[in-house]
Structures are given as structure tokens and as C-alpha cells.
Enzyme design. Structure first.
Site, PDB file in Angstrom:
ATOM      1  N   TYR A   1       0.842  -1.209   0.000  1.00 17.01           N
ATOM      2  CA  TYR A   1       0.000   0.000   0.000  1.00 17.01           C
ATOM      3  C   TYR A   1       0.878   1.262   0.000  1.00 17.01           C
ATOM      4  CZ  TYR A   1      -3.420   3.416   1.816  1.00 17.01           C
ATOM      5  OH  TYR A   1      -4.220   4.521   2.004  1.00 17.01           O
TER       6      TYR A   1
ATOM      7  N   LYS B   1       1.426   4.196  -2.919  1.00 18.63           N
ATOM      8  CA  LYS B   1       1.186   5.623  -2.659  1.00 18.63           C
ATOM      9  C   LYS B   1       2.452   6.422  -2.975  1.00 18.63           C
ATOM     10  CE  LYS B   1      -3.086   5.425  -1.183  1.00 18.63           C
ATOM     11  NZ  LYS B   1      -4.148   5.923  -2.053  1.00 18.63           N
TER      12      LYS B   1
HETATM   13  N1  LIG Z   1      -9.062   4.905   5.001  1.00 18.39           N
HETATM   14  C1  LIG Z   1      -8.090   5.535   5.601  1.00 18.39           C
HETATM   15  O1  LIG Z   1      -7.959   5.537   6.846  1.00 18.39           O
HETATM   16  C2  LIG Z   1      -7.067   6.266   4.770  1.00 18.39           C
HETATM   17  C3  LIG Z   1      -5.964   6.830   5.405  1.00 18.39           C
HETATM   18  C4  LIG Z   1      -5.044   7.561   4.651  1.00 18.39           C
HETATM   19  C5  LIG Z   1      -5.228   7.716   3.291  1.00 18.39           C
HETATM   20  N2  LIG Z   1      -6.281   7.132   2.669  1.00 18.39           N
HETATM   21  C6  LIG Z   1      -6.423   7.352   1.217  1.00 18.39           C
HETATM   22  O2  LIG Z   1      -7.274   8.472   1.042  1.00 18.39           O
HETATM   23  C7  LIG Z   1      -7.942   8.379  -0.222  1.00 18.39           C
HETATM   24  C8  LIG Z   1      -9.427   8.660  -0.013  1.00 18.39           C
HETATM   25  O3  LIG Z   1      -9.907   7.716   0.927  1.00 18.39           O
HETATM   26  P1  LIG Z   1     -11.467   7.558   1.213  1.00 18.39           P
HETATM   27  O4  LIG Z   1     -11.570   6.717   2.420  1.00 18.39           O
HETATM   28  O5  LIG Z   1     -12.127   8.886   1.148  1.00 18.39           O
HETATM   29  O6  LIG Z   1     -11.894   6.690  -0.066  1.00 18.39           O
HETATM   30  P2  LIG Z   1     -13.306   5.957  -0.290  1.00 18.39           P
HETATM   31  O7  LIG Z   1     -14.331   6.426   0.661  1.00 18.39           O
HETATM   32  O8  LIG Z   1     -13.032   4.487  -0.372  1.00 18.39           O
HETATM   33  O9  LIG Z   1     -13.693   6.511  -1.741  1.00 18.39           O
HETATM   34  C9  LIG Z   1     -12.910   6.157  -2.846  1.00 18.39           C
HETATM   35  C10 LIG Z   1     -13.423   6.807  -4.107  1.00 18.39           C
HETATM   36  O10 LIG Z   1     -12.735   6.177  -5.210  1.00 18.39           O
HETATM   37  C11 LIG Z   1     -13.715   5.639  -6.121  1.00 18.39           C
HETATM   38  N3  LIG Z   1     -13.287   4.361  -6.694  1.00 18.39           N
HETATM   39  C12 LIG Z   1     -12.866   3.283  -6.011  1.00 18.39           C
HETATM   40  N4  LIG Z   1     -12.626   2.271  -6.884  1.00 18.39           N
HETATM   41  C13 LIG Z   1     -12.912   2.746  -8.110  1.00 18.39           C
HETATM   42  C14 LIG Z   1     -12.859   2.196  -9.426  1.00 18.39           C
HETATM   43  N5  LIG Z   1     -12.468   0.932  -9.650  1.00 18.39           N
HETATM   44  N6  LIG Z   1     -13.216   2.967 -10.467  1.00 18.39           N
HETATM   45  C15 LIG Z   1     -13.609   4.240 -10.254  1.00 18.39           C
HETATM   46  N7  LIG Z   1     -13.689   4.836  -9.040  1.00 18.39           N
HETATM   47  C16 LIG Z   1     -13.339   4.091  -7.992  1.00 18.39           C
HETATM   48  C17 LIG Z   1     -14.957   5.406  -5.281  1.00 18.39           C
HETATM   49  O11 LIG Z   1     -16.054   5.364  -6.167  1.00 18.39           O
HETATM   50  P3  LIG Z   1     -17.284   4.337  -5.880  1.00 18.39           P
HETATM   51  O12 LIG Z   1     -18.098   5.032  -4.817  1.00 18.39           O
HETATM   52  O13 LIG Z   1     -17.949   4.276  -7.208  1.00 18.39           O
HETATM   53  O14 LIG Z   1     -16.693   3.051  -5.409  1.00 18.39           O
HETATM   54  C18 LIG Z   1     -14.928   6.611  -4.350  1.00 18.39           C
HETATM   55  O15 LIG Z   1     -15.455   7.749  -4.994  1.00 18.39           O
HETATM   56  C19 LIG Z   1      -7.638   6.993  -0.760  1.00 18.39           C
HETATM   57  O16 LIG Z   1      -6.665   7.091  -1.755  1.00 18.39           O
HETATM   58  C20 LIG Z   1      -7.086   6.233   0.445  1.00 18.39           C
HETATM   59  O17 LIG Z   1      -6.126   5.251   0.082  1.00 18.39           O
HETATM   60  C21 LIG Z   1      -7.217   6.425   3.397  1.00 18.39           C
END
Ligand SMILES: NC(=O)c1ccc[n+]([C@@H]2O[C@H](COP(=O)([O-])OP(=O)(O)OC[C@H]3O[C@@H](n4cnc5c(N)ncnc54)[C@H](OP(=O)(O)O)[C@@H]3O)[C@@H](O)[C@H]2O)c1
Length: 219
Positions: A125, A129
Site C-alpha cells: 500500500y 502511494k
Molecule cells: N481509510 C483511511 O484511513 C485512509 C488513510 C489515509 C489515506 N487514505 C487514502 O485516502 C484516499 C481517499 O480515501 P477515502 O476513504 O475517502 O476513499 P473511499 O471512501 O473508499 O472513496 C474512494 C473513491 O474512489 C472511487 N473508486 C474506487 N474504486 C474505483 C474504481 N475501480 N473505479 C472508479 N472509481 C473508484 C470510489 O467510487 P465508488 O463510490 O464508485 O466506489 C470513491 O469515490 C484513498 O486514496 C485512500 O487510500 C485512506
């Protein structure tokens, strides 16, 4: 009202959804284009929604005549099922977006990456990134803003048991995240979104990386 326009990708997600609210409610943007694979079922006079196939982003190139691009795209290995599937979303789609944006003369690109991003990491992961960050730096945007939040807090529609457990634990240990450890403190998705919105309003060229503590300060 300023007359700026933006593209937002990932608006159906946790950070992207919060950012969409800031973009629509704020005074800075008169047009917000959301690129997504499914409809949001929201109407707003500033909002233009385009349902795209991320495999063929070039077909939507003409929509990229905007000032700023915000990328909140991302998946999990569990959802993507394979490392290749994860890389496709978190690296390949992001870089396609960025290359088209650059070609269409977008000057400012803002992205949510993650704490620990490091191309040399042994953790897949973090390595992905780091890879996407390094590749973005080479694309040559005048203004590149990379947000590296720690654990994101907020209400999700889906259950992510690992994140939920980490969130509960970290809330209990909040007192520990002080001084130099502040950057590890879990952060509300809304705070990240507000930080992105604020950073986009700074008319500064260059590449910027914001850890959680700096995102708190921005917002
Ligand atoms: N979770 C954590 O604690 C954390 C911590 C640090 C950083 N991050 C990073 O922060 C970023 C945002 O996180 P988040 O939690 O806000 O993300 P999220 O809620 O999982 O939302 C991800 C977005 O990406 C889209 N997406 C996912 N798969 C896709 C695909 N195959 N084709 C097109 N669109 C797709 C989703 O669309 P759909 O709704 O259509 O699926 C959604 O709009 C990510 O890059 C994540 O790795 C996360």
C-alpha cells in the site's frame, strides 16, 4: 463568487464527499465537474456530473478545461481483490487523470495520498502511494499538493472492521498524539477535505506535502 472551475474525482467517497460540499458551498468555484463511475443523485446549480469509464479517460479530455483538479480516488486490496486491481485504481487511474489534466493545461493538482507513502517501502500500500506521488511530481504541475493523512475518521456506508477497530483504539489513546506524534493522530475526513479546499486557494507554485498535523493547521 469567484469564477474558478474544478474537477473532483472520488466524490462518492469519504473525503471526496466532504470536499464536494466545500466546493459547492464555497464562494471560490462557479463550476464543479464530478467524474465518477456512478451517479451521486445530487443536484446543484454548480454541479456537472459525468459518468466515466476510467479505462478510457482520454475520451473525456475536453472536460478538463478547468483551473484545479482534486483527486480523492482510492480502493482497498479487499475491494480490488488483487494487488493489480488496487494498483489500477490508486496508481494507473490517478496518473491517467493527471496526464490528461497536464495536457489540458491544468496548473493545480491536489491529491489524497497517505501517511507512510514511500516508493521504497516493503508494504505494498505504502509503496503504491509513494509510486503515485513520485510519478505525479514528474508530470510537472505548477502547483502540486499531496495530502498524507493518517487514519481517516468519518461515517462510511460500508463496514471496514480493521479501520473501525483502529479508530476506537486511537480515540482511547488520543492523549498520546502530541508534539512530534501529532502527525499520527487520526483525522476526520472533513478536516482533510477542508485542508484541500484551503490549499487550493493559495496562489503558490511548487510541490507541497501535508502530513496530518499540517492538514489540521491548514483547515
Ligand atoms: N481509510 C483511511 O484511513 C485512509 C488513510 C489515509 C489515506 N487514505 C487514502 O485516502 C484516499 C481517499 O480515501 P477515502 O476513504 O475517502 O476513499 P473511499 O471512501 O473508499 O472513496 C474512494 C473513491 O474512489 C472511487 N473508486 C474506487 N474504486 C474505483 C474504481 N475501480 N473505479 C472508479 N472509481 C473508484 C470510489 O467510487 P465508488 O463510490 O464508485 O466506489 C470513491 O469515490 C484513498 O486514496 C485512500 O487510500 C485512506
Amino acid at each position: 463568487m469567484e469564477d474558478k472551475s474544478a474537477i473532483l474525482v472520488g466524490a462518492s467517497g469519504l473525503v471526496g464527499g466532504e470536499l464536494l460540499n466545500f466546493l459547492l458551498q464555497g464562494e471560490q468555484y462557479s463550476k464543479v465537474i464530478v467524474l465518477g463511475r456512478r451517479p451521486l443523485n445530487i443536484t446543484h446549480p454548480k454541479l456537472e456530473e459525468i459518468i466515466v469509464d476510467f479505462e478510457y479517460l482520454d475520451e473525456y479530455k475536453e472536460s478538463f478545461s478547468v483551473d484545479d483538479v482534486f483527486c480523492c480516488l482510492g480502493t482497498t486490496i479487499k475491494k480490488a481483490k488483487t494487488k493489480e486491481g488496487f494498483k489500477k485504481v490508486d496508481v494507473d487511474y490517478v496518473l491517467s487523470l493527471a496526464r490528461i489534466a497536464k495536457e489540458m493545461k491544468v496548473e493545480k493538482f491536489l491529491i489524497v495520498s497517505s501517511m507512510g507513502a514511500n516508493q521504497g517501502s516493503a508494504i505494498f500500500y505504502s509503496k503504491m502511494k509513494g509510486l503515485v506521488e513520485e510519478s505525479l511530481k514528474k508530470i510537472g504541475f505548477n502547483s502540486l499538493h499531496i495530502f498524507r493523512p493518517s487514519l481517516l475518521l468519518g461515517k462510511r456506508q460500508e463496514v471496514r472492521s480493521g479501520e473501525a477497530a483502529a479508530s476506537v483504539l486511537s480515540q482511547l489513546l488520543l492523549f498520546m498524539f502530541r508534539g512530534p506524534l501529532r502527525k499520527y493522530r487520526p483525522i476526520d475526513a472533513k478536516v482533510v477535505a477542508k485542508g484541500m479546499y484551503r490549499a487550493a486557494q493559495k496562489e503558490r507554485d511548487g510541490h507541497y506535502i501535508y502530513m496530518s498535523d499540517e492538514i489540521f493547521n491548514l483547515s
